[in-house]
Write an enzyme that holds these catalytic residues in place. Structure first.
Site, short mmCIF file in Angstrom:
data_model
loop_
_atom_site.label_atom_id
_atom_site.label_comp_id
_atom_site.label_asym_id
_atom_site.label_seq_id
_atom_site.Cartn_x
_atom_site.Cartn_y
_atom_site.Cartn_z
N THR A 1 -2.70 1.95 -4.80
CA THR A 1 -3.25 3.09 -3.95
C THR A 1 -4.66 3.49 -4.66
OG1 THR A 1 -2.66 5.33 -3.57
CG2 THR A 1 -1.86 4.52 -5.65
N GLY A 2 -5.23 4.42 -3.95
CA GLY A 2 -6.42 5.00 -4.39
C GLY A 2 -6.07 6.34 -4.90
N ASP B 1 -1.39 -0.64 6.22
CA ASP B 1 -1.83 -0.11 7.48
C ASP B 1 -3.14 0.43 7.76
OD1 ASP B 1 -1.55 2.12 5.99
OD2 ASP B 1 -0.55 3.18 7.25
N LYS C 1 -9.41 -3.49 -3.31
CA LYS C 1 -7.89 -3.73 -3.04
C LYS C 1 -7.48 -5.34 -2.94
CE LYS C 1 -5.97 0.45 -0.97
NZ LYS C 1 -5.01 0.95 0.44
N ASP D 1 0.79 -1.18 0.08
CA ASP D 1 0.10 -0.05 -0.04
C ASP D 1 0.83 1.38 0.08
OD1 ASP D 1 -2.53 1.51 0.38
OD2 ASP D 1 -1.37 2.12 2.62
N LYS D 2 0.55 2.32 -0.79
CA LYS D 2 1.41 3.34 -0.90
C LYS D 2 1.37 4.25 0.32
CE LYS D 2 0.27 7.18 -3.22
NZ LYS D 2 0.47 8.33 -2.13
N THR D 3 0.31 4.75 0.57
CA THR D 3 0.36 5.74 1.74
C THR D 3 0.40 5.18 3.01
OG1 THR D 3 -1.42 7.09 0.33
CG2 THR D 3 -1.07 7.76 2.80
#
Length: 715
Positions: A543-544, A590, A571, A390-392
């Site tokens: 990512t969104g 996370d 996801k 996940d990116k963020t």
């Protein structure tokens, strides 16, 4: 995306699934162990961890006392007297008397465990084998003493029990050392706390068991934090290495969260307690490690089944051995060989092969901030060939920073930024907070806004110093019916190409400027991606965010595949798509919206600064937000599997070779294995397995690539 670390972070229900021969008091003596100090509460898992140390002490005492009793039994045996040519008066009764004491006292742990843990639940195993062997030897010897038969095994019985006690002492000692990591975590808590009372100036020293949520405690420089909480006054560098495995102290100030057991190294803190006892992060780690040590991976289930089958194989081999010898007219030799088969086939090494490896690996990983919830996930990690991040908040910092400001002629950057900060001063949006933080960093005077109006999905409007000021994106400009000048559009296009978010500032219907924010990539992310590539593992990002943002991050890090503009509910579909290409996927995330993907992945890894839901869905939790922790899990998985495989091969090969020898297959060559020698061989096999498992302590999980640089566990 929420990064609130709740008080009940790791509270998965734990079913006490003890090893069959580890679950009870085994001698009539109460096991001794440190059950906590200073009055703070010990969980059931802590007690379980100390049980093995207590049992080790029980077996140690039994070993030494029974060894003293066994010496005269051996010294007065017919064989030894014949060797040295002496005949002690009354020596004929010393072996049966002391041998009976040894059987009833030294053999009682094995007899009681066989009955309680195996026979009553109809699951015969190693304790049943041992009990059968010593009971047959005792019965035959007792009968011979009173003139029935000539099968005198008193010295073999004494030697067998003493050797078995030695082997169990060493086993319990090894397991206790590994599981003692749980008890060691409890030692991180101080005995008492300095609680603020009365008007806030008076303090009192209380047991940490007396603390409740809402209490305020003072932690002096060098003191340990007694409970999870939020700092309400003061600042200090906090050593969190015992929780996260990260060596560098982390700066903490008012509003930051701190964790029980960590140390305020250089400042005094006032902390409002938010969790105590079982609700603390430290207790959560204890539960997680205990759950992992008692969980069943595929390899452990295989070893358990093999140990169960070995009982029947040994019983059958002993019966056949006795029958063959009886047919050949050597009933005494057959009984001796049958006892040897039962002893040497004891699946002690096989039963210990996997649990001890698991106990050591999970304890070691916890020291490095890698918390294993399920050993099946740890075992599967070695086969992963694709990691989906996940990116963020995982590959990026998870917080926006102002990275650029552009203005029209006649306006200065600081003036535009001050107006934008005024409008955003009451905003909880990450971009709004980034603008306000940037204005404060520049020392700007931020005017007070009035009539603040948030337009969902578009922006914010307010009155500032008599002017109508609005801050927002293209949707807000469209609603206001205004357009940005060409110069600002050029700057905005350049920012968007780099993945930045762009907002415009509008004063009285005129666009006067624009700014951009970005979620910076973690410094550690590039090292993590490069290290995964070097191990032949592909890396994907999900990512969104907009495609341009995702592509910019992927290009910076050299990521192989990108899933952008993915809705939270979709996801897990991205994980399934990767699995559909034949990949074994590890998902790292996370947030709450990562939980379905974490559950669907072959291995789910939750970042420790994330949400409770994500942690519950994952099989592994990284206490730090450093993505390089994934490398530590892979290395630990591979090392653990190697030790499991080596121990299984050794334990299996030992039985394949030892059982035929004990049965007398090599007797024509003059090679035999009496019961006492069989006991020594069996104990040596257990010691080899235990020593091999101990080598896991040498596995390095915090080398240059994995060395943590920051801590987010308590944020």
């Amino acid at each position: 995306m929420s990064h609130e670390h709740g008080r009940d972070t790791m509270t998965a229900d734990h079913d006490h699934d003890h090893d069959a021969h580890h679950g009870h008091d085994m001698s009539g003596e109460e096991p001794h162990g440190d059950h906590g100090k200073g009055g703070h509460e010990m969980t059931g898992h802590e007690h379980h961890g100390t049980d093995h140390s207590g049992h080790a002490m029980v077996f140690k005492r039994l070993f030494w006392w029974n060894l003293l009793l066994a010496i005269p039994v051996m010294a007065t045996s017919t064989m030894v007297e014949g060797w040295f040519g002496y005949d002690l008066p009354g020596s004929a009764w010393i072996p049966p008397i002391l041998g009976t004491v040894i059987y009833l006292w030294g053999g009682w742990p094995f007899l009681s465990m066989a009955w309680r843990d195996e026979i009553t639940v109809r699951r015969p195993g190693m304790m049943t084998l041992i009990s059968l062997a010593i009971t047959v030897a005792f019965g035959a010897s007792l009968a011979a003493t009173f003139g029935v038969g000539d099968f005198n095994f008193w010295w073999e019985l004494a030697g067998l029990i003493v050797i078995m006690l030695l082997g169990h002492w060493q086993e319990m000692k090894a397991v206790g050392q590994a599981r003692g990591a749980l008890a060691a975590l409890a030692e991180l808590l101080p005995d008492d706390a300095e609680r603020v009372s009365g008007d806030g100036d008076a303090t009192e020293h209380v047991s940490i068991g007396d603390l409740v949520e809402g209490d305020v405690v003072i932690v002096r420089p060098g003191g340990r934090i007694p409970a999870d909480g939020d700092i309400v006054r003061g600042d200090a560098s906090v050593d969190e290495s015992m929780i996260t495995g990260e060596s560098a102290p982390v700066a903490k100030a008012q509003g930051d969260r701190v964790v029980a057991g960590t140390v305020a190294t250089d400042g005094s803190l006032r902390i409002e307690v938010t969790a105590t006892g079982d609700g603390t992060a430290l207790a959560g780690i204890q539960r997680m490690v205990a759950d992992a040590q008692n969980s069943r991976s595929g390899t452990r289930r295989l070893a358990d089944r093999a140990a169960a089958w070995l009982f029947w194989i040994a019983l059958g081999a002993a019966a056949i051995t006795l029958l063959v010898h009886a047919v050949l007219g050597d009933l005494g030799g057959g009984l001796t060989a049958a006892v040897s088969v039962l002893v040497v086939a004891c699946p002690h090494a096989l039963g210990l092969a996997i649990p001890l490896v698991i106990a050591i690996s999970t304890a070691q990983s916890a020291k490095h901030g890698i918390l294993i919830k399920d050993t099946a996930a740890l075992e599967a990690m070695r086969t992963v060939d694709s990691v989906l991040f996940d990116k963020t908040g995982t590959l990026t910092e998870g917080s926006h920073q102002l990275t650029g400001v552009a203005t029209v002629d006649g306006w200065e950057d600081d003036a535009v930024l001050a107006l934008a900060a005024a409008v955003e001063s009451e905003s909880e949006h990450p971009i709004g907070r980034a603008v306000v933080a940037a204005a404060k960093d520049r020392g700007l005077d931020i005017p007070a806004p009035s009539d603040v109006d948030t337009v969902p999905g578009k922006g914010v409007r307010a009155a500032v110093d008599g002017q109508e000021v609005a801050v927002g994106g293209p949707a807000l400009l469209e609603e206001l019916g205004v357009e940005a000048p060409g110069g600002l559009d050029d700057a905005a296009d350049a920012w968007r190409e780099k993945g930045g978010a762009v907002l415009h500032v509008v004063v009285d219907g005129t666009v006067i400027g624009a700014f951009t924010t970005a979620d910076p990539v973690r410094q550690e992310s590039r090292a993590a991606v490069d290290a995964l590539h070097s191990r032949g593992v592909e890396v994907a990002l999900i990512t969104g965010d907009a495609r341009s943002v995702a592509d910019a991050v992927a290009g910076t890090l050299g990521i192989d595949d990108v899933f952008a503009e993915v809705l939270p509910d979709d996801k897990d579909q991205a994980v399934e798509d990767l699995q559909g290409t034949g990949k074994r996927v590890a998902m790292v995330g996370d947030g709450v919206n990562d939980a379905p993907a974490l559950a669907r992945a072959d291995v789910g890894l939750a970042i420790g600064a994330g949400t409770d839901v994500a942690m519950e869905a994952a099989g592994v939790v990284l206490a730090s937000s450093d993505p390089r922790g994934v490398l530590g899990v892979i290395e630990l998985s591979r090392a653990t599997y190697r030790k499991m495989r080596q121990n299984l091969v050794w334990a299996t090969a030992y039985n394949v070779i030892a059982i035929p020898i004990a049965a007398g297959a090599l007797a024509p060559l003059g090679i035999t294995m009496p019961p006492a020698i069989a006991a020594i061989a069996m104990s040596l096999s257990t010691i080899v397995v235990a020593l091999n498992a101990q080598l896991l302590r040498r596995v390095e999980l915090d080398g240059d690539v994995l060395a943590p640089k920051r801590s987010d566990w308590a944020r």
